[in-house]
Design a protein around this motif. Structure first.
Motif, mmCIF file in Angstrom:
data_model
loop_
_atom_site.group_PDB
_atom_site.id
_atom_site.type_symbol
_atom_site.label_atom_id
_atom_site.label_comp_id
_atom_site.label_asym_id
_atom_site.label_seq_id
_atom_site.Cartn_x
_atom_site.Cartn_y
_atom_site.Cartn_z
ATOM 1 N N TYR A 47 31.598 -19.336 20.754
ATOM 2 C CA TYR A 47 31.860 -17.916 20.508
ATOM 3 C C TYR A 47 30.790 -16.961 21.040
ATOM 4 O O TYR A 47 30.947 -15.746 20.919
ATOM 5 N N GLY A 48 29.716 -17.488 21.618
ATOM 6 C CA GLY A 48 28.598 -16.600 21.898
ATOM 7 C C GLY A 48 27.988 -16.691 23.284
ATOM 8 O O GLY A 48 28.684 -16.738 24.300
ATOM 9 N N SER A 49 26.672 -16.789 23.330
ATOM 10 C CA SER A 49 25.897 -16.640 24.568
ATOM 11 C C SER A 49 26.062 -17.780 25.563
ATOM 12 O O SER A 49 25.685 -17.640 26.736
ATOM 13 N N LEU A 50 26.610 -18.920 25.145
ATOM 14 C CA LEU A 50 26.712 -20.088 26.025
ATOM 15 C C LEU A 50 28.133 -20.367 26.512
ATOM 16 O O LEU A 50 28.375 -21.371 27.179
ATOM 17 N N GLU A 51 29.068 -19.496 26.184
ATOM 18 C CA GLU A 51 30.489 -19.723 26.522
ATOM 19 C C GLU A 51 30.725 -20.007 28.003
ATOM 20 O O GLU A 51 31.555 -20.838 28.365
ATOM 21 N N LYS A 52 29.999 -19.325 28.868
ATOM 22 C CA LYS A 52 30.281 -19.393 30.306
ATOM 23 C C LYS A 52 29.475 -20.451 31.045
ATOM 24 O O LYS A 52 29.564 -20.569 32.265
ATOM 25 N N TYR A 53 28.696 -21.243 30.320
ATOM 26 C CA TYR A 53 27.776 -22.172 30.984
ATOM 27 C C TYR A 53 28.062 -23.623 30.620
ATOM 28 O O TYR A 53 28.419 -23.932 29.493
ATOM 29 N N GLU A 54 27.886 -24.524 31.601
ATOM 30 C CA GLU A 54 28.083 -25.950 31.358
ATOM 31 C C GLU A 54 26.781 -26.651 31.001
ATOM 32 O O GLU A 54 26.772 -27.559 30.181
ATOM 33 N N ASP A 55 25.678 -26.238 31.639
ATOM 34 C CA ASP A 55 24.371 -26.841 31.391
ATOM 35 C C ASP A 55 23.481 -25.810 30.711
ATOM 36 O O ASP A 55 23.152 -24.771 31.309
ATOM 37 N N ALA A 56 23.091 -26.075 29.473
ATOM 38 C CA ALA A 56 22.357 -25.070 28.709
ATOM 39 C C ALA A 56 21.421 -25.709 27.698
ATOM 40 O O ALA A 56 21.676 -26.805 27.187
ATOM 41 N N VAL A 57 20.337 -25.018 27.421
ATOM 42 C CA VAL A 57 19.422 -25.389 26.347
ATOM 43 C C VAL A 57 19.480 -24.292 25.293
ATOM 44 O O VAL A 57 19.447 -23.103 25.624
ATOM 45 N N PHE A 58 19.592 -24.704 24.040
ATOM 46 C CA PHE A 58 19.597 -23.740 22.940
ATOM 47 C C PHE A 58 18.415 -24.028 22.017
ATOM 48 O O PHE A 58 18.154 -25.190 21.680
ATOM 49 N N GLY A 115 16.316 -27.486 18.428
ATOM 50 C CA GLY A 115 16.968 -27.372 19.723
ATOM 51 C C GLY A 115 18.218 -28.214 19.885
ATOM 52 O O GLY A 115 18.524 -29.087 19.076
ATOM 53 N N ALA A 116 18.937 -27.912 20.957
ATOM 54 C CA ALA A 116 20.135 -28.649 21.347
ATOM 55 C C ALA A 116 20.321 -28.468 22.849
ATOM 56 O O ALA A 116 19.853 -27.483 23.424
ATOM 57 N N VAL A 117 21.017 -29.429 23.463
ATOM 58 C CA VAL A 117 21.215 -29.392 24.910
ATOM 59 C C VAL A 117 22.668 -29.700 25.243
ATOM 60 O O VAL A 117 23.264 -30.623 24.679
ATOM 61 N N PHE A 118 23.239 -28.910 26.158
ATOM 62 C CA PHE A 118 24.576 -29.161 26.712
ATOM 63 C C PHE A 118 24.425 -29.559 28.173
ATOM 64 O O PHE A 118 23.712 -28.903 28.940
ATOM 65 N N MET A 119 25.086 -30.638 28.559
ATOM 66 C CA MET A 119 25.134 -31.063 29.961
ATOM 67 C C MET A 119 26.588 -31.326 30.313
ATOM 68 O O MET A 119 27.283 -32.046 29.596
ATOM 69 N N VAL A 147 21.035 -21.783 31.755
ATOM 70 C CA VAL A 147 20.635 -20.731 30.820
ATOM 71 C C VAL A 147 19.881 -21.352 29.644
ATOM 72 O O VAL A 147 20.134 -22.500 29.274
ATOM 73 N N ILE A 148 18.952 -20.588 29.089
ATOM 74 C CA ILE A 148 18.312 -20.937 27.823
ATOM 75 C C ILE A 148 18.649 -19.823 26.844
ATOM 76 O O ILE A 148 18.405 -18.642 27.123
ATOM 77 N N SER A 149 19.230 -20.176 25.720
ATOM 78 C CA SER A 149 19.543 -19.190 24.686
ATOM 79 C C SER A 149 18.651 -19.458 23.480
ATOM 80 O O SER A 149 18.456 -20.605 23.077
ATOM 81 N N ILE A 150 18.099 -18.383 22.928
ATOM 82 C CA ILE A 150 17.187 -18.502 21.792
ATOM 83 C C ILE A 150 17.769 -17.801 20.573
ATOM 84 O O ILE A 150 18.151 -16.630 20.641
ATOM 85 N N GLY A 151 17.855 -18.551 19.480
ATOM 86 C CA GLY A 151 18.336 -17.984 18.222
ATOM 87 C C GLY A 151 17.229 -17.971 17.189
ATOM 88 O O GLY A 151 16.049 -18.025 17.522
#
Length: 301
Positions: free
Chosen positions: A123-134, A143-147, A247-251
């Motif tokens: 629903y948020g900042s990572l919707e458009k990305y496949e590879d991301a670090v949160f 932390g969490a990682v999407f690949m 992208v790196i998203s920080i919460g």
């Protein structure tokens, strides 16, 4: 409808979440003063039960209408137990069984950073990305990682304890017992503690934001912030070099200081040539759902 619970290092948030991932009602309780008490676990359960009851009463909802309770915890968890949550001083606590004594419905327990990451992916900042670090940056760092559009999940434990990556050998002792952990240098709690020490009083979150907005007028504050940015940038550069995210998203509570800190981080990584590959710095953004991401993500199946 579902009820999401986000147990943070300083407070508990409980929200009524609809099928679209929207929070309809939310209640929060500060638990900083209770952290050092021997009966903290009992206080935590009572707080959660009271917040859920208040939400049900205010929303005029019967517990039978609730499909699921989700719990997001900063630490290592099993299906029912908080195995280890160092910043909460909790070990081997069967929180699911305790809450089931009051609300006999399905409960799922997950790491808070993974919950928030899933919410941001849906629903948020990572919707458009496949590879991301949160990252969640607040009392500690998680932390969490999407690949390839998938959340990486180890077979054992929750994994991705980014806050306990060692960035200074023989450094400051962390709550986990190790020396030099990332979160002992780059959490918001550490930044707040250092500025509070400078001002010789406890600084509130509102005061911290005001101080950061006006840091150009105070050289001592500038030096504290610059050191903080140095340490945070080292950790982020390590993650970029390992995972090569888009992208790196920080919460976490970091989101409330993004205007003062994000640009400084990007400049530091760029100017210090901290990246292994000759590439542009990935986007560094903040969580769109802010501190509600843990609540929303806790109820996603």
């Amino acid at each position: 409808m579902k009820i999401g619970i986000d147990i943070g290092g300083s407070h508990v948030g409980v929200g009524l979440v609809d099928r679209a991932g929207k929070i309809i009602l939310k209640k929060e309780k500060d638990l900083v003063a209770a952290l050092q008490k021997k009966d903290y676990n009992e206080i935590l359960i009572n707080t959660i039960v009271n917040l859920i009851t208040n939400i049900l009463d205010e929303g005029k909802i019967d517990i039978s209408q609730i499909e699921l309770i989700g719990i997001a915890v900063p630490g290592t968890v099993s299906d029912t137990e908080i195995i280890k949550a160092e910043n909460l001083h909790i070990r081997n606590f069967d929180i699911v069984s305790e809450i089931n004594k009051y609300f006999n419905i399905p409960i799922q327990l997950r790491n808070d950073a993974k919950c928030a990451a899933v919410a941001e992916k849906m629903y948020g900042s990572l919707e458009k990305y496949e590879d991301a670090v949160f990252l969640t940056i607040g009392t500690g760092i998680g932390g969490a990682v999407f690949m390839g559009d998938k959340l990486l999940k180890p077979k054992q434990y929750e994994g991705f304890e980014i806050g306990h990556m060692i960035i200074k050998k023989g450094g400051i002792k962390c709550n986990c017992g190790n020396l030099g952990c990332f979160e002992r240098y780059a959490s918001i709690r550490v930044l707040k503690e250092k500025i509070s020490k400078l001002y010789k009083k406890d600084i509130s979150s509102i005061e911290l934001k005001e101080i950061l907005l006006n840091m150009s007028k105070n050289e001592k504050v500038q030096r504290i912030v610059e050191e903080y940015i140095d340490n945070l940038s080292i950790g982020l550069a390590n993650l970029i070099n390992i995972f090569e995210p888009e992208v790196i998203s920080i919460g976490g509570s970091f989101v409330y200081y993004k205007e003062q800190l994000i640009d400084m981080i990007t400049l530091k990584i760029k100017n210090e040539n901290l990246l292994f590959n000759d590439r542009s710095i990935p986007k560094i953004v903040t969580a769109k759902l802010k501190n509600d991401a843990g609540i929303v993500g806790s109820v996603v199946i």
